[in-house]
Scaffold this motif. Structure first.
Motif, short mmCIF file in Angstrom:
data_model
loop_
_atom_site.label_atom_id
_atom_site.label_comp_id
_atom_site.label_asym_id
_atom_site.label_seq_id
_atom_site.Cartn_x
_atom_site.Cartn_y
_atom_site.Cartn_z
N ASP A 1 0.98 -0.68 0.25
CA ASP A 1 -0.27 0.14 0.10
C ASP A 1 0.40 1.23 0.28
O ASP A 1 0.49 2.79 -0.71
N ALA A 2 2.45 1.25 0.98
CA ALA A 2 2.96 2.44 0.73
C ALA A 2 3.35 2.74 -0.94
O ALA A 2 3.96 3.93 -0.83
N LEU A 3 3.57 2.03 -2.03
CA LEU A 3 3.33 2.25 -3.37
C LEU A 3 2.35 3.41 -3.65
O LEU A 3 2.66 3.78 -4.69
N ARG A 4 1.12 3.32 -3.37
CA ARG A 4 0.62 4.05 -3.79
C ARG A 4 0.47 6.08 -3.31
O ARG A 4 0.65 6.30 -4.30
N ALA A 5 1.23 6.00 -2.32
CA ALA A 5 1.42 6.52 -1.21
C ALA A 5 2.13 7.78 -1.91
O ALA A 5 2.94 9.15 -1.61
N HIS A 6 3.74 7.02 -2.45
CA HIS A 6 4.82 7.36 -3.12
C HIS A 6 4.72 7.43 -4.47
O HIS A 6 6.13 7.84 -5.19
N ALA A 7 3.66 6.83 -5.13
CA ALA A 7 3.69 7.25 -6.45
C ALA A 7 3.95 8.17 -7.49
O ALA A 7 5.05 8.50 -8.63
N ALA A 8 3.45 9.38 -6.75
CA ALA A 8 3.24 11.01 -7.42
C ALA A 8 4.81 11.32 -7.84
O ALA A 8 5.74 11.76 -7.87
N GLU A 9 5.59 11.02 -5.92
CA GLU A 9 6.83 11.70 -6.10
C GLU A 9 7.81 10.86 -6.68
O GLU A 9 9.05 11.70 -6.79
N TYR A 10 7.54 9.83 -6.81
CA TYR A 10 8.72 8.53 -7.89
C TYR A 10 7.89 8.56 -9.44
O TYR A 10 8.67 7.95 -9.86
N ARG A 11 7.17 9.57 -9.64
CA ARG A 11 6.37 8.85 -11.29
C ARG A 11 6.45 7.45 -11.80
O ARG A 11 7.16 6.76 -12.16
N LEU A 12 5.15 6.67 -10.16
CA LEU A 12 5.15 5.08 -10.10
C LEU A 12 3.47 5.31 -10.86
O LEU A 12 2.77 6.57 -10.46
N ASP A 13 3.73 4.78 -11.94
CA ASP A 13 2.22 4.75 -12.62
C ASP A 13 1.07 3.11 -11.62
O ASP A 13 1.47 2.04 -12.40
N ALA A 14 0.71 3.66 -10.45
CA ALA A 14 -0.08 3.31 -9.07
C ALA A 14 -1.21 2.26 -10.15
O ALA A 14 -1.99 1.97 -9.37
#
Length: 288
Positions: A122-135
């Motif tokens: 679930d932490a992936l979603r919280a950091h997606a914008a910061e690291y430009r991840l397509d969640a």
């Protein structure tokens, strides 16, 4: 045993080029690549995620990766996956490589290991914008016991009411690619030759198979691919189809790829035919 993939001949021919199966020193004694960042999701030293970030502006497709080691930190941690994580990074795919407390660490076992894995995902979603991840489309992969945990993450929305493992809004998983996984804890609990042993299965499951054994959560409602080595001496080859049959009967799309001249280590070594098969499946699942 089990179904034969359409490209079985090609896979067996590729595997036959290697007459000797890999051992762990073959992988672990080579230079170890480093992640782009390490992110905490809790206070314990094991409650961390390594992020492998490709070049470019993104948003980057993401593989959520889960290491194995019989759910025991003393056997393996997330760094055993560094070489394949680095390979995906070079291919333009971000990797969210999670760690967790094993059954041999304070707070591990049931329910702590599952709670760690869930929080890390679930932490992936919280950091997606910061690291430009397509969640929006995350594909999970896991090796050995990590194959079980990757599949379990996909099944979280179907956890029974009242389970301490339930969370309000679990990260959606689009597809799972299991690498030599041990997905059915009930079957493993009946089989002393599982590679991990029945005592470890008891500690990770807490005897609560309705919450921890993936077939109890069927149908997951998403595609699942199981890649296994025909010469794997850790995870019995029968486990793949043993898992696939009830999942298919419940309505899930499950494919099994059995690779000749492949043991347990080849599944996480980037130069092997086994990893090439995994990359093929991951790229397809991500629409790459």
């Amino acid at each position: 045993m089990g179904q034969t993939p359409d490209n079985a001949g090609e896979e067996q021919a590729a595997g036959a080029r290697s007459a000797r199966l890999m051992t762990w020193p073959d992988l672990l004694e080579r230079p170890r690549p480093a992640p782009s960042a390490t992110i905490r999701y809790g206070e314990d030293p094991l409650q961390v995620v390594d992020l492998w970030l490709p070049e470019g502006a993104g948003p980057h497709p993401v593989v959520l990766m889960v290491h194995g080691g019989c759910w025991q930190t003393g056997i393996a941690d997330r760094t055993i996956m560094n070489w394949i994580a680095d390979d995906l990074r070079k291919r333009g795919i971000a990797v969210w490589n999670i760690d967790y407390r094993g059954v041999d660490r304070p707070g591990g076992g049931y329910p702590g290991t599952f709670q760690d894995v869930a929080a890390a995902a679930d932490a992936l979603r919280a950091h997606a914008a910061e690291y430009r991840l397509d969640a929006g489309r995350v594909v999970a992969t896991g090796h050995s016991a990590g194959g079980h945990l990757a599949l379990w993450l996909a099944g979280r929305p179907r956890l029974p009411r009242g389970s301490p493992l339930r969370t309000a809004s679990p990260l959606p998983i689009a597809e799972v690619v299991s690498l030599g996984g041990l997905p059915d804890l009930e079957e493993a609990a009946r089989e002393p030759g599982s590679g991990c042993g029945t005592e470890v299965i008891a500690r990770i499951s807490g005897g609560r198979f309705a919450e921890t054994s993936v077939p109890r959560l069927a149908p997951l409602g998403l595609p699942q691919v199981l890649i296994n080595g025909m010469q794997d001496r850790i995870i019995p080859t029968a486990y793949a189809e043993g898992y696939a049959r009830p999942m298919r009967a419940a309505g899930d799309d499950v494919r099994v790829r059995m690779l000749d001249q492949t043991g347990h280590v080849e599944l996480v070594a980037p130069e092997t035919a086994a990893w090439a098969a995994a990359v093929e499946e991951l790229r397809r699942a991500l629409g790459r």
